[in-house]
Design a protein around this motif. Structure first.
Motif, PDB file in Angstrom:
ATOM      1  N   SER A   1       0.748  -1.250   0.094  1.00  0.00           N
ATOM      2  CA  SER A   1      -0.098  -0.057   0.042  1.00  0.00           C
ATOM      3  C   SER A   1       0.901   1.249   0.062  1.00  0.00           C
ATOM      4  O   SER A   1       2.106   1.179   0.246  1.00  0.00           O
ATOM      5  CB  SER A   1      -0.929  -0.215   1.064  1.00  0.00           C
ATOM      6  N   GLN A   2       0.170   2.317  -0.153  1.00  0.00           N
ATOM      7  CA  GLN A   2       1.134   3.496  -0.239  1.00  0.00           C
ATOM      8  C   GLN A   2       1.829   3.902   0.929  1.00  0.00           C
ATOM      9  O   GLN A   2       3.176   4.352   0.775  1.00  0.00           O
ATOM     10  CB  GLN A   2      -0.207   4.766  -0.351  1.00  0.00           C
TER      11      GLN A   2
ATOM     12  N   THR B   1       2.410   0.050  -6.303  1.00  0.00           N
ATOM     13  CA  THR B   1       1.445   0.471  -5.118  1.00  0.00           C
ATOM     14  C   THR B   1      -0.126  -0.315  -5.565  1.00  0.00           C
ATOM     15  O   THR B   1      -0.314  -0.140  -6.593  1.00  0.00           O
ATOM     16  CB  THR B   1       1.048   1.905  -5.116  1.00  0.00           C
TER      17      THR B   1
END
Lengths: 562, 562
Positions: free
Chosen positions: B108-109, B130
């Motif tokens: 994830s980011q 991402t």
């Protein structure tokens, strides 16, 4: 509330009619409880316990109070009052009696039985005086009155000490379970009577002062243990402290309900439960107790092993079971292990290791994080407030605690109405005088940790422990060089050897020429003193290992002259 | 439920159409999580974390997974999926990328932002991809689907991995707070959809499997922190994990309520909260944040310091404050310190030391034993049962846990209806094949602890750690003797030096003649080999020290020939 007094000097003489209180242990750490009271040239000691070392004291077996401040006054000691039989209250008695064997020991029947058993192992037969709750004894100028207190061991006492300087109450360790297994509650009514008379100074157990609320009654453990037995299809092994008679009683009761026999395992468990039974403190139904040999021949669902080792001690019965090294018991699938005990801070790594090893071997392990199989023996904040409100002390001295506990207790004192300037927040070695109803810190005596390591007492000090920590973290690199005593020229070496640094001896190849070169340079500069040459070697090896490895092993240079 | 498989050999080739799962870390200890999936000759790695050493690994900085089983197959690795940004899941990425920099990182980011910051310090710019919850990615033969999970760090993901061998769900770390601060709940509905499709194998977080019940919602911490702020009259210092964005958010909210400014202290706190703010995960009201310099000029009742050091790390901001070594902040009476954090097992001694030092200096210290200032990030038994009942896995493999946790999780699996022979209880290095819908252990590969110590990786092994433990417990006694290379006669010495043994050098006087005598006897017997002479010295010194002191320091004999 006062601040640390380590920078104070030893105090002057005690003013006429004053009472002097010197805690030699138990304030600043939990353990080695020992308090010295002085009046009219005579001394009374309350408790004389040990502290168990943590990772900061590597290799140490035990930590004793520092007896130095009283060693030349042992003839003045009227008695050692022992509030109860836990090691942190009685464990240092043999070490103090080694200096003078005839100091009388005063305590309850069970407490004295435990300390006598301990002393018998050293062939010391002490002078003892058995006291009971409600009793009074005059010990020199100290008029002592004893009160029942409830704790995680039977027969614990608090002591009130009357001198012309005033009335002091020392609680010892206590909690206030209102429905204890033996019906022997902490004598709050007695404390109220003292409160009405006027308590000039209260010394009270701080261990749980941070924890809000009240302790769960010990008897609530029983049904939990019983329900564990109910689900267990194979053997049950319960570990607890070898002095926790009431916990063991509840295990015996659960065994009875589930038609299981019980075998005690571990030297101290066997010994203490024998004493407790003889004194009528432990009820063992006829035919319930079996030997370890008998036990191993019973079907698994018919047996409970009651064991030591609840703190993860590797050499204890449970510790050996966890590693497969116990002579009689091999853990297997179907076994249920219960750690019906606290987890003493500092023991977490060892305890969880034992739990994991038992789990790996197939056992179902139940401990206090998972089920209500333990309650503390110390009064938390709610109970301490009851005591403070009943005793209404003029002065409060929190004892038995680390700094976090002492501060929390001081805060409770303030909240319950003790004047802030009458709360003496002390650590070991602080000297407090009670004069004209006012307690205050008047000085400080050295009260260092006295380490027992093997047969040596006090031989290991802080600088040695620092060396051990450095060695334990990084190992050492030893270099040996033989030089000509006249010319300083290298005759043999350098040779390097290391422990705890690298498994590959060739890692030292790069530094050998660097050492030789540095020594040649030193010789050229006319340096021949072996001590100076050692400094040269230490410097170049230390610099090399830091640059090449970013590590700090101990550097041990030896330069021998021939 | 199966038993340990350490004695198994490495497995043969993976059967056609099968999926192979090899945990290289995270099973048997909490940390260094890393699982390798293999299908059709390709590999997918889930997580690549570090384990923090305990007292059993003295001097070690970090423990890595053993990459050896995959080092010659890094070209086959399609990606490393990182479930979230905690060190025990991402900390070993730099060490793996050191072998091959272009393995793509998938996460994830926030997770990728944290790992990129870490890699930037080593000048590595990784390939990243991402992903978000609800997203799908094809990574070679591995069809991955990502699910939101709630944990003690934002943006955590679970990953479902589809191959022709079946559907596998790996939860990563998770809990099921039903009212999380960010409204991002664990996607139980998504897991139910997978369950309906048919999950062949569930790998699920075991950390809290022993603990009954459910986790308290994170948002219940907020009012507790607020009430602490309410009572605080001076400065407030809060310590927590530098990645616990929601905990920090609640501290910021409490600061806002009480009109206090906030300063972040500690490198990782400043860095991570900057990232969290930039990504919109942390709301900081305009004007609330001040620098450390500004903060020290504010009145005490107007400031909150948000700090690292909640685990008692001596070099952290809080650690330095506790010893009086922080450049800007000196703890004093009136300060309130809150440890709004867990106490990671093994850190107890350090954490309580910091708490005591802060208490001694006058601060009121509030920690999780005293008030509800922390909730765990891992699902306890009650929540794990929800997951098991919704996913209904054919096979269960408990991951992320010590043995006590894995066993407890296996028991929950059995209770919820997973067939006992479909629960694969493994430890690091066990190899599990999923073939025809059945998971079973097929072998074991070596998966030793790889120690980072200074600049060395893997150079320190178990025998070195044993040496360090011996040195740390007892110190050493080094003896040096110079002998004639022809006659074996002693030319110089013996000299003794010791560290960590005794502060009194004269303790060695009695043993010197014993050594000389033993060497003379050896010479008379014709022994001249330095190695044999060293054994002679070791023996007599060891015997002497055991008899005289009952201790076991390391004996380090050096015999130099000239």
């Amino acid at each position: 509330m006062s601040q640390p007094h380590l920078d104070l000097d030893p105090p002057g003489p005690l003013p006429e009619g004053g009472l002097r209180i010197t805690p030699l242990g138990g304030l600043g750490a939990i353990g080695r409880n020992m308090t010295v009271f002085e009046f009219g040239g005579k001394l009374l000691i309350v408790d004389c316990g040990v502290l168990f070392p943590d990772v900061e004291q590597p290799g140490v077996d035990l930590i004793l109070p520092d007896f130095a401040p009283i060693l030349d006054r042992l003839g003045d000691v009227q008695a050692i009052v022992l509030t109860h039989g836990h090691e942190d209250h009685i464990g240092a008695v043999p070490y103090l009696l080694a200096h003078k064997q005839d100091i009388p020991l005063v305590g309850s029947q069970f407490t004295l039985a435990l300390v006598e058993a301990k002393l018998a192992e050293r062939r010391i037969k002490p002078y003892t005086l058995t006291v009971v709750e409600g009793g009074r004894e005059r010990l020199g100028p100290f008029e002592c009155e004893f009160f029942a207190v409830n704790h995680s061991i039977p027969d614990a006492l608090a002591v009130a000490i009357r001198t012309p300087a005033g009335l002091v109450l020392h609680t010892g360790d206590f909690k206030m379970d209102q429905l204890p297994l033996d019906g022997r509650i902490t004598d709050l009514a007695g404390f109220a009577r003292l409160g009405a008379e006027g308590v000039d100074l209260l010394l009270s157990d701080s261990t749980n002062a941070e924890i809000p609320g009240f302790v769960t009654p010990e008897r609530e453990i029983g049904p939990v243990i019983s329900s564990i037995f109910n689900k267990a299809t194979g053997r049950v092994i319960v570990a607890s402290f070898a002095s926790h008679v009431h916990r063991v009683q509840q295990v015996l009761d659960a065994a009875g309900e589930h038609d299981r026999k019980v075998a005690f395992i571990g030297r101290s468990m066997v010994r203490n439960m024998g004493i407790a039974r003889d004194l009528g403190l432990l009820r063992i139904p006829a035919g319930m107790l079996v030997s370890l040999d008998e036990a191993t021949n019973l079907p698994p669902e018919k047996i409970v092993f009651m064991s030591t080792g609840s703190q993860g001690e590797p050499m204890s019965a449970l510790g050996r079971m966890s590693t497969g090294d116990h002579r009689h018991i091999t853990i297997a699938a179907g076994d249920t292990v219960v750690l019906a005990s606290s987890l003493v801070p500092g023991n977490e790594t060892s305890v969880y290791r034992v739990i994991n090893q038992l789990s790996r071997a197939g056992a179902k392990v139940i401990h206090k994080d998972v089920a209500k199989v333990h309650v503390s023996g110390h009064a938390p904040a709610g109970e301490l407030l009851y005591l403070l409100n009943v005793v209404k002390p003029s002065n409060l001295m929190p004892v038995h605690g680390e700094w976090r506990h002492l501060r929390a207790h001081a805060r409770l004192g303030e909240e319950s109405g003790v004047a802030p300037d009458r709360i003496v927040l002390c650590e070991d070695g602080d000297v407090v005088d009670l004069v004209d109803g006012m307690a205050s810190v008047v000085g400080h005596v050295k009260s260092r940790y006295v380490y027992v390591d093997g047969l040596a007492i006090g031989d290991v000090g802080e600088s040695l422990l620092t060396e051990r920590r450095i060695l334990g973290d990084g190992g050492f690199i030893a270099t040996t060089v033989v030089v000509d005593s006249v010319t300083g020229k290298v005759v043999a070496g350098p040779t390097l050897s290391a422990k705890g640094f690298s498994e590959d001896p060739s890692v030292f190849d790069p530094v050998l020429p660097i050492i030789t070169e540095a020594l040649d340079r030193a010789a050229a500069d006319g340096v021949t003193d072996p001590h100076q040459l050692q400094q040269v070697v230490r410097r170049v090896v230390g610099r090399w290992v830091n640059e090449a490895y970013r590590r700090r092993p101990m550097i041990v240079p030896t330069v021998v002259e021939v």
